[in-house]
Write a protein that holds these residues in place. Structure first.
Motif, PDB file in Angstrom:
ATOM      1  N   PRO A  66       9.422  23.600  10.996  1.00  0.00           N
ATOM      2  CA  PRO A  66       7.977  23.336  11.153  1.00  0.00           C
ATOM      3  C   PRO A  66       7.657  21.973  11.744  1.00  0.00           C
ATOM      4  O   PRO A  66       6.695  21.849  12.515  1.00  0.00           O
ATOM      5  N   SER A  67       8.436  20.955  11.406  1.00  0.00           N
ATOM      6  CA  SER A  67       8.141  19.623  11.942  1.00  0.00           C
ATOM      7  C   SER A  67       8.319  19.592  13.453  1.00  0.00           C
ATOM      8  O   SER A  67       7.606  18.861  14.161  1.00  0.00           O
ATOM      9  N   LEU A  68       9.254  20.371  13.977  1.00  0.00           N
ATOM     10  CA  LEU A  68       9.473  20.438  15.423  1.00  0.00           C
ATOM     11  C   LEU A  68       8.468  21.373  16.087  1.00  0.00           C
ATOM     12  O   LEU A  68       8.070  21.159  17.238  1.00  0.00           O
ATOM     13  N   GLU A  69       8.042  22.399  15.367  1.00  0.00           N
ATOM     14  CA  GLU A  69       6.992  23.285  15.886  1.00  0.00           C
ATOM     15  C   GLU A  69       5.722  22.503  16.180  1.00  0.00           C
ATOM     16  O   GLU A  69       5.040  22.732  17.181  1.00  0.00           O
ATOM     17  N   ARG A  70       5.384  21.554  15.306  1.00  0.00           N
ATOM     18  CA  ARG A  70       4.144  20.798  15.472  1.00  0.00           C
ATOM     19  C   ARG A  70       4.141  19.937  16.725  1.00  0.00           C
ATOM     20  O   ARG A  70       3.070  19.524  17.196  1.00  0.00           O
ATOM     21  N   LEU A  71       5.304  19.678  17.288  1.00  0.00           N
ATOM     22  CA  LEU A  71       5.372  18.854  18.493  1.00  0.00           C
ATOM     23  C   LEU A  71       5.049  19.642  19.762  1.00  0.00           C
ATOM     24  O   LEU A  71       4.815  19.042  20.813  1.00  0.00           O
ATOM     25  N   ILE A  72       5.031  20.960  19.686  1.00  0.00           N
ATOM     26  CA  ILE A  72       4.782  21.782  20.870  1.00  0.00           C
ATOM     27  C   ILE A  72       3.477  21.392  21.550  1.00  0.00           C
ATOM     28  O   ILE A  72       3.404  21.290  22.776  1.00  0.00           O
ATOM     29  N   ASP A  73       2.435  21.181  20.753  1.00  0.00           N
ATOM     30  CA  ASP A  73       1.121  20.858  21.314  1.00  0.00           C
ATOM     31  C   ASP A  73       0.594  19.546  20.729  1.00  0.00           C
ATOM     32  O   ASP A  73      -0.576  19.431  20.386  1.00  0.00           O
ATOM     33  N   HIS A  74       1.478  18.564  20.625  1.00  0.00           N
ATOM     34  CA  HIS A  74       1.090  17.299  20.013  1.00  0.00           C
ATOM     35  C   HIS A  74      -0.065  16.666  20.801  1.00  0.00           C
ATOM     36  O   HIS A  74      -0.008  16.569  22.036  1.00  0.00           O
ATOM     37  N   PRO A  75      -1.120  16.230  20.120  1.00  0.00           N
ATOM     38  CA  PRO A  75      -2.309  15.713  20.824  1.00  0.00           C
ATOM     39  C   PRO A  75      -2.073  14.432  21.613  1.00  0.00           C
ATOM     40  O   PRO A  75      -2.872  14.092  22.485  1.00  0.00           O
ATOM     41  N   ALA A  76      -0.997  13.716  21.327  1.00  0.00           N
ATOM     42  CA  ALA A  76      -0.693  12.514  22.115  1.00  0.00           C
ATOM     43  C   ALA A  76      -0.096  12.866  23.462  1.00  0.00           C
ATOM     44  O   ALA A  76      -0.226  12.100  24.429  1.00  0.00           O
ATOM     45  N   ALA A  77       0.574  14.028  23.549  1.00  0.00           N
ATOM     46  CA  ALA A  77       1.331  14.373  24.749  1.00  0.00           C
ATOM     47  C   ALA A  77       0.754  15.538  25.542  1.00  0.00           C
ATOM     48  O   ALA A  77       0.834  15.543  26.777  1.00  0.00           O
ATOM     49  N   LEU A  78       0.175  16.545  24.873  1.00  0.00           N
ATOM     50  CA  LEU A  78      -0.277  17.737  25.587  1.00  0.00           C
ATOM     51  C   LEU A  78      -1.323  17.421  26.664  1.00  0.00           C
ATOM     52  O   LEU A  78      -1.260  18.002  27.754  1.00  0.00           O
ATOM     53  N   PRO A  79      -2.278  16.501  26.440  1.00  0.00           N
ATOM     54  CA  PRO A  79      -3.208  16.169  27.533  1.00  0.00           C
ATOM     55  C   PRO A  79      -2.499  15.609  28.764  1.00  0.00           C
ATOM     56  O   PRO A  79      -2.955  15.815  29.897  1.00  0.00           O
ATOM     57  N   LYS A  80      -1.382  14.912  28.554  1.00  0.00           N
ATOM     58  CA  LYS A  80      -0.610  14.388  29.690  1.00  0.00           C
ATOM     59  C   LYS A  80       0.009  15.554  30.466  1.00  0.00           C
ATOM     60  O   LYS A  80       0.029  15.555  31.710  1.00  0.00           O
ATOM     61  N   VAL A  81       0.536  16.536  29.744  1.00  0.00           N
ATOM     62  CA  VAL A  81       1.159  17.703  30.386  1.00  0.00           C
ATOM     63  C   VAL A  81       0.138  18.445  31.230  1.00  0.00           C
ATOM     64  O   VAL A  81       0.368  18.747  32.412  1.00  0.00           O
TER      65      VAL A  81
END
Length: 262
Positions: A66-81
């Motif tokens: 679960p801790s790695l699942e939460r990184l899929i759409d992390h708010p710090a990074a997803l806007p950059k993607v």
């Protein structure tokens, strides 16, 4: 030491300029100390019983951790993607957890891509087809800690890195050792020449990599998504893992954009 640092969250014009110039940037303080501990423990579980060698990787770990699942759409990074692609229509092509053992040498210089078809055959500059977000889970604030080494701007070079440099027969004087503490994220273009730096310390180095691609790209860490996992994850993550509505398999009739949280 100069570092291409950007702020977390919103994608800005300065972010775009830095990325276009260097081919990568670093987002500091993405994960808090507790999240780093959780993600590191998850990564260690994924590698338990697996070979210990430079940059050995295990895929699809987000489906069980679960801790790695939460990184899929992390708010710090997803806007950059989304900003770098200029589109919401992206998927998580793969997620790889890598380990570099204590007291190990550097890896080999390479560009990311597909062994099935070399990305440089598609044109110049090599297009952005795999945008990598790499979460640093062990301290890499100084050289010699299994850091990522990058060649700034190499995603736009018309020339390949000479074989003599790739083999280590001569050093590349423009290499940049990315120094960042645990909890930082490194975002980089598939065409940037890079490698893992030597790791001189007494603990294994871990990085969790997430690779985002256009929606028609084939998964590279799984043959299919785990049905049980997909039923219990969020709608946004289901969309990012390629489970979205489309009128046909060829995309000829259009594509319904996943509803990402703004």
């Amino acid at each position: 030491m100069m570092q291409p640092i950007v702020k977390p969250g919103e994608f800005t014009a300065l972010d775009q300029f830095i990325f276009d110039s260097w081919g990568y940037f670093v987002i500091p303080n993405v994960l808090n100390p507790d999240e780093v501990v959780e993600c590191l423990a998850a990564s260690q579980r994924l590698h338990e019983g697996k070979p210990k060698k430079v940059s050995y990787q295990v895929g699809n770990g987000y489906a069980t951790e679960p801790s790695l699942e939460r990184l899929i759409d992390h708010p710090a990074a997803l806007p950059k993607v989304r900003g770098l692609y200029g589109s919401d229509n992206v998927i998580l092509q793969s997620g790889w957890c890598t380990v570099q053992p204590a007291h190990s040498p550097h890896g080999g210089w390479h560009q990311d891509g597909s062994s099935a078809f070399d990305f440089k055959l598609l044109g110049h500059p090599i297009p952005l087809l795999q945008l990598r977000v790499s979460y640093i889970l062990t301290d890499q604030s100084q050289p010699g800690m299994g850091n990522m080494e990058m060649i700034p701007g190499s995603h736009r070079s018309r020339y390949e890195m000479p074989l003599s440099a790739r083999k280590g027969e001569e050093d590349c004087p423009i290499r940049h050792i990315v120094c960042a503490p645990a909890g930082s994220a490194l975002v980089f273009h598939n065409a940037v020449w890079h490698r893992s730096h030597e790791h001189l310390l007494d603990y294994d180095r871990y990085i969790m990599h997430y690779i985002y691609s256009p929606p028609w790209a084939r998964y590279s860490d799984r043959f299919e998504n785990d049905k049980v996992f997909m039923e219990q994850t969020t709608p946004v993550r289901r969309a990012m893992l390629g489970e979205f509505e489309k009128p046909d398999s060829t995309y000829a009739g259009g594509y319904k954009t996943p509803l990402y949280e703004k």
